[in-house]
Design a protein around this motif. Sequence first.
Motif, PDB file in Angstrom:
ATOM      1  N   ARG A 103      55.537  60.238  24.782  1.00 55.24           N
ATOM      2  CA  ARG A 103      56.533  59.464  25.506  1.00 55.24           C
ATOM      3  C   ARG A 103      57.080  58.414  24.546  1.00 55.24           C
ATOM      4  O   ARG A 103      56.705  58.386  23.378  1.00 55.24           O
ATOM      5  N   ASP A 104      57.924  57.537  25.027  1.00 58.84           N
ATOM      6  CA  ASP A 104      58.427  56.471  24.166  1.00 58.84           C
ATOM      7  C   ASP A 104      57.252  55.631  23.677  1.00 58.84           C
ATOM      8  O   ASP A 104      56.409  55.227  24.483  1.00 58.84           O
ATOM      9  N   PRO A 105      57.188  55.351  22.372  1.00 59.13           N
ATOM     10  CA  PRO A 105      56.038  54.596  21.859  1.00 59.13           C
ATOM     11  C   PRO A 105      56.036  53.159  22.366  1.00 59.13           C
ATOM     12  O   PRO A 105      57.082  52.532  22.523  1.00 59.13           O
TER      13      PRO A 105
ATOM     14  N   LYS B 180      42.892  54.001  17.866  1.00 59.23           N
ATOM     15  CA  LYS B 180      42.737  54.949  18.981  1.00 59.23           C
ATOM     16  C   LYS B 180      44.095  55.515  19.363  1.00 59.23           C
ATOM     17  O   LYS B 180      45.130  55.031  18.929  1.00 59.23           O
ATOM     18  N   ARG B 181      44.044  56.516  20.237  1.00 57.37           N
ATOM     19  CA  ARG B 181      45.275  57.056  20.823  1.00 57.37           C
ATOM     20  C   ARG B 181      45.521  56.372  22.160  1.00 57.37           C
ATOM     21  O   ARG B 181      44.606  56.186  22.956  1.00 57.37           O
ATOM     22  N   CYS B 182      46.772  56.043  22.412  1.00 54.58           N
ATOM     23  CA  CYS B 182      47.156  55.442  23.686  1.00 54.58           C
ATOM     24  C   CYS B 182      47.079  56.522  24.774  1.00 54.58           C
ATOM     25  O   CYS B 182      47.544  57.646  24.580  1.00 54.58           O
ATOM     26  N   ASP B 183      46.484  56.186  25.910  1.00 52.83           N
ATOM     27  CA  ASP B 183      46.356  57.156  27.004  1.00 52.83           C
ATOM     28  C   ASP B 183      47.701  57.526  27.605  1.00 52.83           C
ATOM     29  O   ASP B 183      47.848  58.606  28.163  1.00 52.83           O
ATOM     30  N   TYR B 184      48.684  56.643  27.504  1.00 53.29           N
ATOM     31  CA  TYR B 184      49.974  56.931  28.130  1.00 53.29           C
ATOM     32  C   TYR B 184      50.972  57.560  27.153  1.00 53.29           C
ATOM     33  O   TYR B 184      51.434  58.661  27.357  1.00 53.29           O
ATOM     34  N   CYS B 185      51.285  56.861  26.063  1.00 54.26           N
ATOM     35  CA  CYS B 185      52.337  57.360  25.160  1.00 54.26           C
ATOM     36  C   CYS B 185      51.808  58.341  24.114  1.00 54.26           C
ATOM     37  O   CYS B 185      52.571  59.045  23.469  1.00 54.26           O
ATOM     38  N   ASN B 186      50.479  58.394  23.921  1.00 49.44           N
ATOM     39  CA  ASN B 186      49.812  59.359  23.056  1.00 49.44           C
ATOM     40  C   ASN B 186      50.036  59.096  21.554  1.00 49.44           C
ATOM     41  O   ASN B 186      49.840  59.989  20.743  1.00 49.44           O
ATOM     42  N   TYR B 187      50.452  57.884  21.194  1.00 52.02           N
ATOM     43  CA  TYR B 187      50.586  57.515  19.781  1.00 52.02           C
ATOM     44  C   TYR B 187      49.358  56.712  19.369  1.00 52.02           C
ATOM     45  O   TYR B 187      48.666  56.109  20.191  1.00 52.02           O
ATOM     46  N   TRP B 188      49.107  56.671  18.071  1.00 49.49           N
ATOM     47  CA  TRP B 188      47.975  55.906  17.544  1.00 49.49           C
ATOM     48  C   TRP B 188      48.314  54.430  17.559  1.00 49.49           C
ATOM     49  O   TRP B 188      49.448  54.025  17.319  1.00 49.49           O
ATOM     50  N   PHE B 189      47.283  53.589  17.834  1.00 50.53           N
ATOM     51  CA  PHE B 189      47.456  52.133  17.800  1.00 50.53           C
ATOM     52  C   PHE B 189      46.143  51.487  17.381  1.00 50.53           C
ATOM     53  O   PHE B 189      45.084  52.118  17.422  1.00 50.53           O
ATOM     54  N   CYS B 190      46.234  50.242  16.969  1.00 48.03           N
ATOM     55  CA  CYS B 190      45.049  49.487  16.571  1.00 48.03           C
ATOM     56  C   CYS B 190      44.696  48.538  17.715  1.00 48.03           C
ATOM     57  O   CYS B 190      45.511  47.704  18.116  1.00 48.03           O
TER      58      CYS B 190
ATOM     59  N   SER C  65      41.788  43.978  21.015  1.00 51.21           N
ATOM     60  CA  SER C  65      41.004  43.280  22.045  1.00 51.21           C
ATOM     61  C   SER C  65      39.640  42.864  21.491  1.00 51.21           C
ATOM     62  O   SER C  65      39.144  43.418  20.505  1.00 51.21           O
ATOM     63  N   LEU C  66      39.020  41.918  22.153  1.00 48.93           N
ATOM     64  CA  LEU C  66      37.754  41.361  21.680  1.00 48.93           C
ATOM     65  C   LEU C  66      36.631  42.405  21.706  1.00 48.93           C
ATOM     66  O   LEU C  66      35.879  42.540  20.751  1.00 48.93           O
ATOM     67  N   ARG C  67      36.524  43.158  22.760  1.00 50.88           N
ATOM     68  CA  ARG C  67      35.439  44.124  22.916  1.00 50.88           C
ATOM     69  C   ARG C  67      35.837  45.561  22.566  1.00 50.88           C
ATOM     70  O   ARG C  67      35.072  46.487  22.813  1.00 50.88           O
ATOM     71  N   ASN C  68      37.052  45.770  22.087  1.00 51.85           N
ATOM     72  CA  ASN C  68      37.531  47.100  21.674  1.00 51.85           C
ATOM     73  C   ASN C  68      37.523  48.096  22.859  1.00 51.85           C
ATOM     74  O   ASN C  68      37.051  49.213  22.750  1.00 51.85           O
ATOM     75  N   THR C  69      38.043  47.630  23.996  1.00 56.77           N
ATOM     76  CA  THR C  69      38.010  48.464  25.203  1.00 56.77           C
ATOM     77  C   THR C  69      39.389  48.874  25.708  1.00 56.77           C
ATOM     78  O   THR C  69      39.483  49.507  26.763  1.00 56.77           O
ATOM     79  N   CYS C  70      40.442  48.512  25.008  1.00 57.16           N
ATOM     80  CA  CYS C  70      41.795  48.885  25.459  1.00 57.16           C
ATOM     81  C   CYS C  70      41.985  50.386  25.354  1.00 57.16           C
ATOM     82  O   CYS C  70      41.557  51.013  24.388  1.00 57.16           O
ATOM     83  N   ARG C  71      42.663  50.946  26.354  1.00 50.95           N
ATOM     84  CA  ARG C  71      42.953  52.386  26.325  1.00 50.95           C
ATOM     85  C   ARG C  71      44.444  52.649  26.145  1.00 50.95           C
ATOM     86  O   ARG C  71      44.842  53.789  25.944  1.00 50.95           O
ATOM     87  N   THR C  72      45.236  51.581  26.235  1.00 50.35           N
ATOM     88  CA  THR C  72      46.675  51.726  26.028  1.00 50.35           C
ATOM     89  C   THR C  72      47.118  50.734  24.959  1.00 50.35           C
ATOM     90  O   THR C  72      46.463  49.719  24.733  1.00 50.35           O
ATOM     91  N   CYS C  73      48.256  51.026  24.334  1.00 47.04           N
ATOM     92  CA  CYS C  73      48.692  50.217  23.194  1.00 47.04           C
ATOM     93  C   CYS C  73      49.385  48.920  23.604  1.00 47.04           C
ATOM     94  O   CYS C  73      49.448  47.994  22.809  1.00 47.04           O
ATOM     95  N   CYS C  74      49.915  48.830  24.828  1.00 54.88           N
ATOM     96  CA  CYS C  74      50.603  47.617  25.256  1.00 54.88           C
ATOM     97  C   CYS C  74      50.584  47.538  26.787  1.00 54.88           C
ATOM     98  O   CYS C  74      50.153  48.471  27.469  1.00 54.88           O
TER      99      CYS C  74
END
Length: 168
Positions: free
Chosen positions: A7-9, A50-60, A63-72
């Motif tokens: 999808r759109d990044p 990781k890969r974003c669950d929604y847009c499917n692009y790689w992102f860094c 977050s403090l605990r490294n638990t984000c599943r989406t890029c924004c």
Amino acid sequence: MLNNTYRDPGEGAIKYANQVFEGNSRVEIEMMLSALLKGDLNKAEDKRVKRCDYCNYWFCDDSLRNTCRTCCDDCKISYKTLQRRKQRAEKAFLNPKPKKETKSDLYLWWLEYPCWANEQAMIEVGWRFEKPMSARKMDYVLSQQEKYGKGNRKKKAEIINYNGNELE
């Protein structure tokens, strides 16, 4: 959730791509782009990429605990909307709302001789299509039909020839 549709990044994916491609020319970026999408440019020891669950692009993940599943946040909102839509669809499929019975459902049109199952429903629904008229109104309608014909055009007045010659 790994899918192959892009999808759109989001902002995080764009930020990560800028970090990876920083200092490269446009031609080099074009050659490296497919490798970035496959994940070949990511460092194996970096657990924050990781890969974003929604847009499917790689992102860094910043977050403090490294638990984000989406890029924004935009991807997060869109992902939650997609989840809710999927949940509603499953709920509607598994537990459909019963159809509210209407009066027109009481008309048994599929029979050889269609009829109404309830006379009251026939009266309540049928009056919209067959409105009763008084005798005076019916006389007016018939006189107008004689005057204008079945359509809306007025009949032409006959020209009477007083000479006795009807051929003219």
